[in-house]
Design a protein around this motif. Structure first.
Motif, PDB file in Angstrom:
ATOM      1  N   GLY A  12     -50.338  10.053 -51.688  1.00  0.00           N
ATOM      2  CA  GLY A  12     -49.603   9.451 -50.585  1.00  0.00           C
ATOM      3  C   GLY A  12     -48.162   9.132 -50.924  1.00  0.00           C
ATOM      4  N   GLN A  13     -47.412   8.817 -49.877  1.00  0.00           N
ATOM      5  CA  GLN A  13     -46.040   8.351 -50.038  1.00  0.00           C
ATOM      6  C   GLN A  13     -45.942   6.856 -49.741  1.00  0.00           C
ATOM      7  OE1 GLN A  13     -46.443  11.367 -48.023  1.00  0.00           O
ATOM      8  NE2 GLN A  13     -46.168  12.495 -49.924  1.00  0.00           N
ATOM      9  N   LEU A  14     -47.053   6.246 -49.291  1.00  0.00           N
ATOM     10  CA  LEU A  14     -47.122   4.813 -49.047  1.00  0.00           C
ATOM     11  C   LEU A  14     -48.577   4.394 -49.158  1.00  0.00           C
ATOM     12  CD1 LEU A  14     -45.756   2.131 -48.084  1.00  0.00           C
ATOM     13  CD2 LEU A  14     -46.276   2.861 -45.741  1.00  0.00           C
ATOM     14  N   ALA A  15     -48.819   3.275 -49.835  1.00  0.00           N
ATOM     15  CA  ALA A  15     -50.170   2.723 -49.937  1.00  0.00           C
ATOM     16  C   ALA A  15     -50.181   1.339 -49.302  1.00  0.00           C
ATOM     17  CB  ALA A  15     -50.607   2.643 -51.401  1.00  0.00           C
ATOM     18  N   TRP A  30     -45.009   2.050 -52.849  1.00  0.00           N
ATOM     19  CA  TRP A  30     -44.532   3.410 -52.591  1.00  0.00           C
ATOM     20  C   TRP A  30     -43.614   3.893 -53.698  1.00  0.00           C
ATOM     21  CZ3 TRP A  30     -42.836  -0.979 -50.180  1.00  0.00           C
ATOM     22  CH2 TRP A  30     -41.477  -1.261 -50.239  1.00  0.00           C
ATOM     23  N   PRO A  31     -43.508   5.232 -53.857  1.00  0.00           N
ATOM     24  CA  PRO A  31     -42.528   5.782 -54.796  1.00  0.00           C
ATOM     25  C   PRO A  31     -41.126   5.485 -54.260  1.00  0.00           C
ATOM     26  CG  PRO A  31     -44.025   7.502 -53.993  1.00  0.00           C
ATOM     27  CD  PRO A  31     -44.290   6.266 -53.204  1.00  0.00           C
ATOM     28  N   ALA A  32     -40.195   5.178 -55.151  1.00  0.00           N
ATOM     29  CA  ALA A  32     -38.834   4.839 -54.738  1.00  0.00           C
ATOM     30  C   ALA A  32     -38.217   5.944 -53.888  1.00  0.00           C
ATOM     31  CB  ALA A  32     -37.972   4.551 -55.966  1.00  0.00           C
ATOM     32  N   GLU A  33     -38.593   7.175 -54.140  1.00  0.00           N
ATOM     33  CA  GLU A  33     -37.999   8.286 -53.386  1.00  0.00           C
ATOM     34  C   GLU A  33     -38.319   8.206 -51.885  1.00  0.00           C
ATOM     35  OE1 GLU A  33     -40.426  12.524 -53.405  1.00  0.00           O
ATOM     36  OE2 GLU A  33     -39.528  11.833 -55.255  1.00  0.00           O
ATOM     37  N   THR A  34     -39.417   7.551 -51.508  1.00  0.00           N
ATOM     38  CA  THR A  34     -39.745   7.379 -50.090  1.00  0.00           C
ATOM     39  C   THR A  34     -38.622   6.628 -49.379  1.00  0.00           C
ATOM     40  OG1 THR A  34     -42.128   7.390 -50.501  1.00  0.00           O
ATOM     41  CG2 THR A  34     -41.406   6.351 -48.458  1.00  0.00           C
ATOM     42  N   THR A  35     -38.030   5.630 -50.045  1.00  0.00           N
ATOM     43  CA  THR A  35     -37.003   4.833 -49.374  1.00  0.00           C
ATOM     44  C   THR A  35     -35.609   5.459 -49.468  1.00  0.00           C
ATOM     45  OG1 THR A  35     -37.030   3.386 -51.315  1.00  0.00           O
ATOM     46  CG2 THR A  35     -38.118   2.598 -49.332  1.00  0.00           C
ATOM     47  N   ARG A  36     -35.510   6.620 -50.032  1.00  0.00           N
ATOM     48  CA  ARG A  36     -34.246   7.358 -49.927  1.00  0.00           C
ATOM     49  C   ARG A  36     -34.078   7.876 -48.498  1.00  0.00           C
ATOM     50  NH1 ARG A  36     -35.510  10.112 -55.123  1.00  0.00           N
ATOM     51  NH2 ARG A  36     -34.757   8.656 -56.666  1.00  0.00           N
ATOM     52  N   HIS A  37     -35.193   8.079 -47.828  1.00  0.00           N
ATOM     53  CA  HIS A  37     -35.188   8.629 -46.473  1.00  0.00           C
ATOM     54  C   HIS A  37     -35.466   7.569 -45.416  1.00  0.00           C
ATOM     55  CE1 HIS A  37     -35.280  12.419 -48.619  1.00  0.00           C
ATOM     56  NE2 HIS A  37     -36.387  12.022 -49.220  1.00  0.00           N
ATOM     57  N   ILE A  38     -36.234   6.554 -45.791  1.00  0.00           N
ATOM     58  CA  ILE A  38     -36.654   5.522 -44.845  1.00  0.00           C
ATOM     59  C   ILE A  38     -36.369   4.167 -45.483  1.00  0.00           C
ATOM     60  CG2 ILE A  38     -38.588   4.561 -43.544  1.00  0.00           C
ATOM     61  CD1 ILE A  38     -39.933   7.356 -43.977  1.00  0.00           C
ATOM     62  N   ARG A  39     -35.693   3.312 -44.776  1.00  0.00           N
ATOM     63  CA  ARG A  39     -35.323   1.995 -45.292  1.00  0.00           C
ATOM     64  C   ARG A  39     -36.064   0.890 -44.536  1.00  0.00           C
ATOM     65  NH1 ARG A  39     -32.441   2.367 -49.781  1.00  0.00           N
ATOM     66  NH2 ARG A  39     -30.744   3.820 -49.731  1.00  0.00           N
ATOM     67  N   PHE A  40     -36.260  -0.235 -45.242  1.00  0.00           N
ATOM     68  CA  PHE A  40     -36.706  -1.441 -44.548  1.00  0.00           C
ATOM     69  C   PHE A  40     -35.570  -1.874 -43.634  1.00  0.00           C
ATOM     70  CE2 PHE A  40     -40.533  -3.823 -45.421  1.00  0.00           C
ATOM     71  CZ  PHE A  40     -41.143  -3.053 -46.387  1.00  0.00           C
ATOM     72  N   ASP A  60     -42.173   3.859 -39.314  1.00  0.00           N
ATOM     73  CA  ASP A  60     -41.146   4.832 -39.685  1.00  0.00           C
ATOM     74  C   ASP A  60     -41.679   5.862 -40.676  1.00  0.00           C
ATOM     75  OD1 ASP A  60     -39.382   3.511 -38.020  1.00  0.00           O
ATOM     76  OD2 ASP A  60     -38.296   2.506 -39.650  1.00  0.00           O
ATOM     77  N   VAL A  61     -42.479   5.404 -41.636  1.00  0.00           N
ATOM     78  CA  VAL A  61     -43.092   6.320 -42.619  1.00  0.00           C
ATOM     79  C   VAL A  61     -43.992   7.317 -41.897  1.00  0.00           C
ATOM     80  CG1 VAL A  61     -44.805   6.438 -44.487  1.00  0.00           C
ATOM     81  CG2 VAL A  61     -42.908   4.800 -44.623  1.00  0.00           C
ATOM     82  N   ARG A  62     -44.827   6.812 -40.992  1.00  0.00           N
ATOM     83  CA  ARG A  62     -45.739   7.691 -40.248  1.00  0.00           C
ATOM     84  C   ARG A  62     -44.961   8.650 -39.337  1.00  0.00           C
ATOM     85  NH1 ARG A  62     -50.003   9.052 -41.930  1.00  0.00           N
ATOM     86  NH2 ARG A  62     -50.805   9.391 -39.856  1.00  0.00           N
ATOM     87  N   ALA A  63     -43.872   8.169 -38.715  1.00  0.00           N
ATOM     88  CA  ALA A  63     -43.078   9.010 -37.815  1.00  0.00           C
ATOM     89  C   ALA A  63     -42.423  10.172 -38.564  1.00  0.00           C
ATOM     90  CB  ALA A  63     -42.011   8.172 -37.112  1.00  0.00           C
ATOM     91  N   GLN A  64     -42.166   9.979 -39.850  1.00  0.00           N
ATOM     92  CA  GLN A  64     -41.582  11.047 -40.667  1.00  0.00           C
ATOM     93  C   GLN A  64     -42.649  12.017 -41.180  1.00  0.00           C
ATOM     94  OE1 GLN A  64     -38.301  11.773 -41.503  1.00  0.00           O
ATOM     95  NE2 GLN A  64     -37.901  10.349 -39.840  1.00  0.00           N
TER      96      GLN A  64
END
Length: 159
Positions: free
Chosen positions: A32-35, A75-85, A99-103
């Protein structure tokens, strides 16, 4: 934040010492990209009662989920390169999940029992629901307080 992996945890909940390791292995195993926790344990403090919320989501092993809870995200840090809090105080975690799911990124569950969500009624919580919300027997079977997986929480509470 810096690091290879990032986490968001609520300061009013309790986490077992192995919680982050559990999150890491769930993320790796589930690719996954988010747990996120699902299902999750709730401790209704007024009644000293434990409930396994969304127990119908409990399956053997780690699997993809379409929603999760914001009290523990990993989540892996790379996930937040594309999606931010997003910068607002209420709902930033649920918005991040959406936002994670929408991507089209994969969200996986973290198996329960290493985090306990503490509820003291609806006061002080951004999610304004009372204890009765968690008592629906369809979604929330009672978990015995002497359940072996809860020994760390009872110790944390000093009992």
């Amino acid at each position: 934040a810096e690091g290879q992996y990032l986490t968001k945890m609520d300061d009013d909940d309790a986490y077992a010492p192995e919680h982050l390791e559990n999150c890491y292995w769930s993320l790796i195993q589930g690719e996954g990209q988010l747990a996120s926790l699902l299902p999750f344990l709730v401790h209704l403090e007024h009644a000293d009662e434990y409930r396994l919320f969304q127990a119908d989501e409990l399956q053997e092993g780690v699997h993809e989920v379409t929603w999760g809870t914001g009290n523990s995200l990993f989540w892996p840090a790379e996930t937040t390169r594309h999606i931010r809090f997003r910068e607002f105080s209420v709902g930033s975690d649920s918005t991040f999940i959406k936002d994670v799911r929408a991507q089209g990124l994969r969200m996986v569950n973290v198996l329960p029992f290493t985090c306990v969500v503490s509820r003291r009624g609806s006061e002080g919580h951004t999610w304004k629901v009372g204890d009765d919300y968690y008592r629906d027997p369809v979604f929330s079977p009672v978990v015995a307080p002497d359940h072996p997986c809860l020994a760390w929480h009872r110790q944390w509470l000093g009992r």
